[in-house]
Scaffold this motif. Sequence first.
Motif, PDB file in Angstrom:
ATOM      1  N   ALA A   7       1.135  -0.712   0.020  1.00 40.20           N
ATOM      2  CA  ALA A   7      -0.088  -0.127  -0.240  1.00 40.20           C
ATOM      3  C   ALA A   7       1.378   1.487  -0.460  1.00 40.20           C
ATOM      4  CB  ALA A   7      -0.502  -0.153   1.183  1.00 40.20           C
ATOM      5  N   PHE A   8      -0.092   2.276  -0.512  1.00 43.70           N
ATOM      6  CA  PHE A   8       1.217   3.449  -0.350  1.00 43.70           C
ATOM      7  C   PHE A   8       1.691   3.859   1.192  1.00 43.70           C
ATOM      8  CE2 PHE A   8      -2.001   4.937  -3.878  1.00 43.70           C
ATOM      9  CZ  PHE A   8      -0.798   5.285  -5.046  1.00 43.70           C
ATOM     10  N   GLU A   9       2.757   4.004   1.081  1.00 41.69           N
ATOM     11  CA  GLU A   9       3.198   4.870   2.208  1.00 41.69           C
ATOM     12  C   GLU A   9       2.474   5.805   2.960  1.00 41.69           C
ATOM     13  OE1 GLU A   9       7.247   6.311   2.107  1.00 41.69           O
ATOM     14  OE2 GLU A   9       8.365   4.939   4.052  1.00 41.69           O
ATOM     15  N   SER A  11      -0.785   8.150   1.352  1.00 42.50           N
ATOM     16  CA  SER A  11      -2.165   7.984   0.397  1.00 42.50           C
ATOM     17  C   SER A  11      -1.697   8.938  -0.119  1.00 42.50           C
ATOM     18  CB  SER A  11      -2.643   7.347   0.622  1.00 42.50           C
ATOM     19  OG  SER A  11      -3.616   7.093  -0.089  1.00 42.50           O
ATOM     20  N   PRO A  12      -1.940   9.298  -1.620  1.00 44.98           N
ATOM     21  CA  PRO A  12      -2.668  10.819  -1.516  1.00 44.98           C
ATOM     22  C   PRO A  12      -4.208  11.244  -1.105  1.00 44.98           C
ATOM     23  CG  PRO A  12      -1.499  10.060  -3.883  1.00 44.98           C
ATOM     24  CD  PRO A  12      -1.845   8.896  -2.152  1.00 44.98           C
ATOM     25  N   ASP A  13      -5.050  10.277  -1.011  1.00 38.91           N
ATOM     26  CA  ASP A  13      -5.924  10.745  -0.165  1.00 38.91           C
ATOM     27  C   ASP A  13      -6.408  10.932   1.049  1.00 38.91           C
ATOM     28  OD1 ASP A  13      -5.865   8.007   0.583  1.00 38.91           O
ATOM     29  OD2 ASP A  13      -8.022   7.216   0.553  1.00 38.91           O
ATOM     30  N   GLY A  17      -9.745   5.969   2.065  1.00 40.23           N
ATOM     31  CA  GLY A  17      -9.879   4.606   1.425  1.00 40.23           C
ATOM     32  C   GLY A  17     -10.113   4.992   0.053  1.00 40.23           C
ATOM     33  N   GLN A  18      -9.499   5.214  -0.576  1.00 43.21           N
ATOM     34  CA  GLN A  18      -9.486   5.478  -2.086  1.00 43.21           C
ATOM     35  C   GLN A  18      -9.030   4.660  -3.030  1.00 43.21           C
ATOM     36  OE1 GLN A  18     -12.164   6.734  -3.628  1.00 43.21           O
ATOM     37  NE2 GLN A  18     -13.496   8.491  -2.290  1.00 43.21           N
ATOM     38  N   ALA A  19      -7.590   4.442  -1.924  1.00 43.81           N
ATOM     39  CA  ALA A  19      -6.507   4.134  -2.827  1.00 43.81           C
ATOM     40  C   ALA A  19      -6.912   2.482  -2.842  1.00 43.81           C
ATOM     41  CB  ALA A  19      -5.130   4.186  -2.530  1.00 43.81           C
ATOM     42  N   GLN A  44       9.680   3.520  -3.688  1.00 49.35           N
ATOM     43  CA  GLN A  44      10.644   2.504  -4.213  1.00 49.35           C
ATOM     44  C   GLN A  44       8.930   1.450  -5.161  1.00 49.35           C
ATOM     45  OE1 GLN A  44       9.237   2.218   0.100  1.00 49.35           O
ATOM     46  NE2 GLN A  44      11.432   1.344   0.762  1.00 49.35           N
ATOM     47  N   MET A  45       7.616   2.344  -4.913  1.00 51.64           N
ATOM     48  CA  MET A  45       6.347   1.938  -6.333  1.00 51.64           C
ATOM     49  C   MET A  45       7.906   1.392  -7.425  1.00 51.64           C
ATOM     50  SD  MET A  45       3.584   3.435  -4.997  1.00 51.64           S
ATOM     51  CE  MET A  45       3.044   3.745  -6.318  1.00 51.64           C
ATOM     52  N   LYS A  46       8.283   2.143  -7.940  1.00 51.23           N
ATOM     53  CA  LYS A  46       9.373   2.255  -9.299  1.00 51.23           C
ATOM     54  C   LYS A  46      10.726   1.318  -8.914  1.00 51.23           C
ATOM     55  CE  LYS A  46       5.180   4.100 -10.651  1.00 51.23           C
ATOM     56  NZ  LYS A  46       4.571   3.718 -10.772  1.00 51.23           N
ATOM     57  N   GLU A  47      10.829   0.946  -8.100  1.00 50.15           N
ATOM     58  CA  GLU A  47      12.281  -0.096  -8.103  1.00 50.15           C
ATOM     59  C   GLU A  47      12.204  -1.565  -8.897  1.00 50.15           C
ATOM     60  OE1 GLU A  47      13.653   1.258  -4.176  1.00 50.15           O
ATOM     61  OE2 GLU A  47      14.711   3.201  -4.701  1.00 50.15           O
ATOM     62  N   PHE A  56       3.913  -2.069 -13.424  1.00 44.79           N
ATOM     63  CA  PHE A  56       3.600  -0.766 -13.683  1.00 44.79           C
ATOM     64  C   PHE A  56       4.097  -0.296 -12.164  1.00 44.79           C
ATOM     65  CE2 PHE A  56       0.430  -4.056 -15.631  1.00 44.79           C
ATOM     66  CZ  PHE A  56       0.931  -4.119 -17.429  1.00 44.79           C
ATOM     67  N   GLY A  57       4.512  -0.863 -11.568  1.00 42.07           N
ATOM     68  CA  GLY A  57       4.642   0.106 -10.402  1.00 42.07           C
ATOM     69  C   GLY A  57       3.783   0.367  -9.658  1.00 42.07           C
ATOM     70  N   GLN A  58       3.046  -0.639  -9.783  1.00 43.85           N
ATOM     71  CA  GLN A  58       1.607   0.200  -8.778  1.00 43.85           C
ATOM     72  C   GLN A  58       1.008  -0.787  -7.260  1.00 43.85           C
ATOM     73  OE1 GLN A  58      -1.489   0.050 -11.797  1.00 43.85           O
ATOM     74  NE2 GLN A  58      -1.103   2.380 -12.465  1.00 43.85           N
ATOM     75  N   ILE A  59       0.914  -0.032  -6.995  1.00 41.83           N
ATOM     76  CA  ILE A  59       0.215  -0.751  -5.663  1.00 41.83           C
ATOM     77  C   ILE A  59      -1.095  -0.843  -5.797  1.00 41.83           C
ATOM     78  CG2 ILE A  59       1.497   0.015  -4.467  1.00 41.83           C
ATOM     79  CD1 ILE A  59      -2.284   1.260  -3.335  1.00 41.83           C
ATOM     80  N   PRO A  60      -2.147  -2.160  -4.691  1.00 41.01           N
ATOM     81  CA  PRO A  60      -2.011  -3.223  -3.940  1.00 41.01           C
ATOM     82  C   PRO A  60      -1.043  -4.290  -4.783  1.00 41.01           C
ATOM     83  CG  PRO A  60      -3.791  -3.655  -4.231  1.00 41.01           C
ATOM     84  CD  PRO A  60      -3.472  -2.506  -4.889  1.00 41.01           C
ATOM     85  N   THR A  61      -0.104  -4.842  -4.348  1.00 40.70           N
ATOM     86  CA  THR A  61       0.021  -6.162  -4.836  1.00 40.70           C
ATOM     87  C   THR A  61      -0.039  -7.600  -3.581  1.00 40.70           C
ATOM     88  OG1 THR A  61       2.228  -6.197  -3.963  1.00 40.70           O
ATOM     89  CG2 THR A  61       1.950  -5.587  -6.110  1.00 40.70           C
ATOM     90  N   PHE A  70      -1.086  -9.063  -8.908  1.00 43.91           N
ATOM     91  CA  PHE A  70      -1.429  -8.143  -9.292  1.00 43.91           C
ATOM     92  C   PHE A  70      -2.889  -7.576  -9.579  1.00 43.91           C
ATOM     93  CE2 PHE A  70      -0.578  -7.210 -13.574  1.00 43.91           C
ATOM     94  CZ  PHE A  70       0.345  -8.422 -13.848  1.00 43.91           C
ATOM     95  N   GLU A  71      -3.328  -6.684  -9.761  1.00 41.22           N
ATOM     96  CA  GLU A  71      -4.448  -6.519 -10.129  1.00 41.22           C
ATOM     97  C   GLU A  71      -5.632  -6.613  -9.733  1.00 41.22           C
ATOM     98  OE1 GLU A  71      -6.267  -4.612 -12.707  1.00 41.22           O
ATOM     99  OE2 GLU A  71      -3.697  -4.367 -13.127  1.00 41.22           O
ATOM    100  N   THR A  72      -6.710  -5.331  -8.772  1.00 40.33           N
ATOM    101  CA  THR A  72      -7.256  -6.202  -7.623  1.00 40.33           C
ATOM    102  C   THR A  72      -8.095  -6.672  -8.104  1.00 40.33           C
ATOM    103  OG1 THR A  72      -8.915  -3.686  -7.887  1.00 40.33           O
ATOM    104  CG2 THR A  72      -6.508  -3.460  -6.111  1.00 40.33           C
TER     105      THR A  72
END
Length: 216
Positions: A7-9, A11-13, A17-19, A44-47, A56-61, A70-72
Motif C-alpha cells: 500500500a502507499f506509505e 496515500s494522496p487521499d 480509503g480511496q486507494a 520504491q514503487m518504481k524500483e 506497472f509499479g503500482q499498489i496493491p500487490t 497484482f490487479e485488485t
Amino acid sequence: MTPTITAFERSPDRGKGQARDMRVRWALEEVRQPYDVRLLSFRQMKEPAHLALQPFGQIPTYEEDDLVLFETGAIVLHIAERHPGLLPQDINARARAISWMFCAVNTIEAPILELQVAKFAEANESRAAQRMPLVKDRIRDRLGPLSTRLGDAEWLDGGFSAGDVMMVTVLRRLNVSGLLEEYPNLAAYVARGEARPAFKRAYEAQFAVFKATEDE
Ligand code: GTB
C-alpha cells in the motif's frame, strides 16, 4: 503463510480509503484472514524489487507463499475463492457474482477514472472544463442502468459477495462528485457497504497509516 499486501506509505487521499488497497483489505477482513502490509514510497514503487511483483509499479500487490498477484480484481477473486463468505456455492450464482466484479472494474470504473483525469491531470487545461459535462454524462450512462438493476435490493445479486466489494469501492470514488446522490438507491447501497464491520476494520487500518505519517 500470512499474506502480505502493499500500500502507499503516504496515500494522496489522506486516509479516505480511496486507494485500491482498500478493496483488498476489505475482502481480507470479510473472510477474517489476517494480513501484513508493506508500505511503499512512490520511489520504491518504481524500483526493480517492486516492478518484479507489479509490472506497472503500482499498489496493491498480494504475496502468499510463492504466489504473487497484482490487479485488485484478481486479488479479490483469489481471496474469495480461497475462503468462504464472498462467493455463493451455487455455480451459476458464483458466475454472476464474478460478472459483477468485472462490471465494477470494466464498465463502471473506466468512466469514473476519466473524471479523475479531467479533474487532476488536465485541471489547468481549458479543454478539461469543456470535457467535464461529457465525462459526467458518460458516468450517468452507467449509473442509471446500474441503479435500475439494483432497484430496492440490498446487494447486486442475492447475498453480499465479492461483486459488492468491488462495486462499492469503485462507486466510493464518486464520493465528492455529487453524482452518486443523483441515484439514492446507489448512495444507500454504498452506505450499506461502508456500514459493514469488515469495511470499517479495513478503513481504520488504512486510516492508521495516514495518521502515523501525518505529522512527519
Ligand atoms: N488496475 C490496477 C488494480 O486494480 O490493481 C490499478 C492499480 C492502481 O491504479 N494503483 C494506483 C497506483 O499505484 C493506486 S490506487 N498508482 C501509482 C502509479 O500508477 O504510479 C489509485 C488511486 C490513487 C490515489 C487515489 N486518491 O488519492 O484518492 C485514489 C486512487
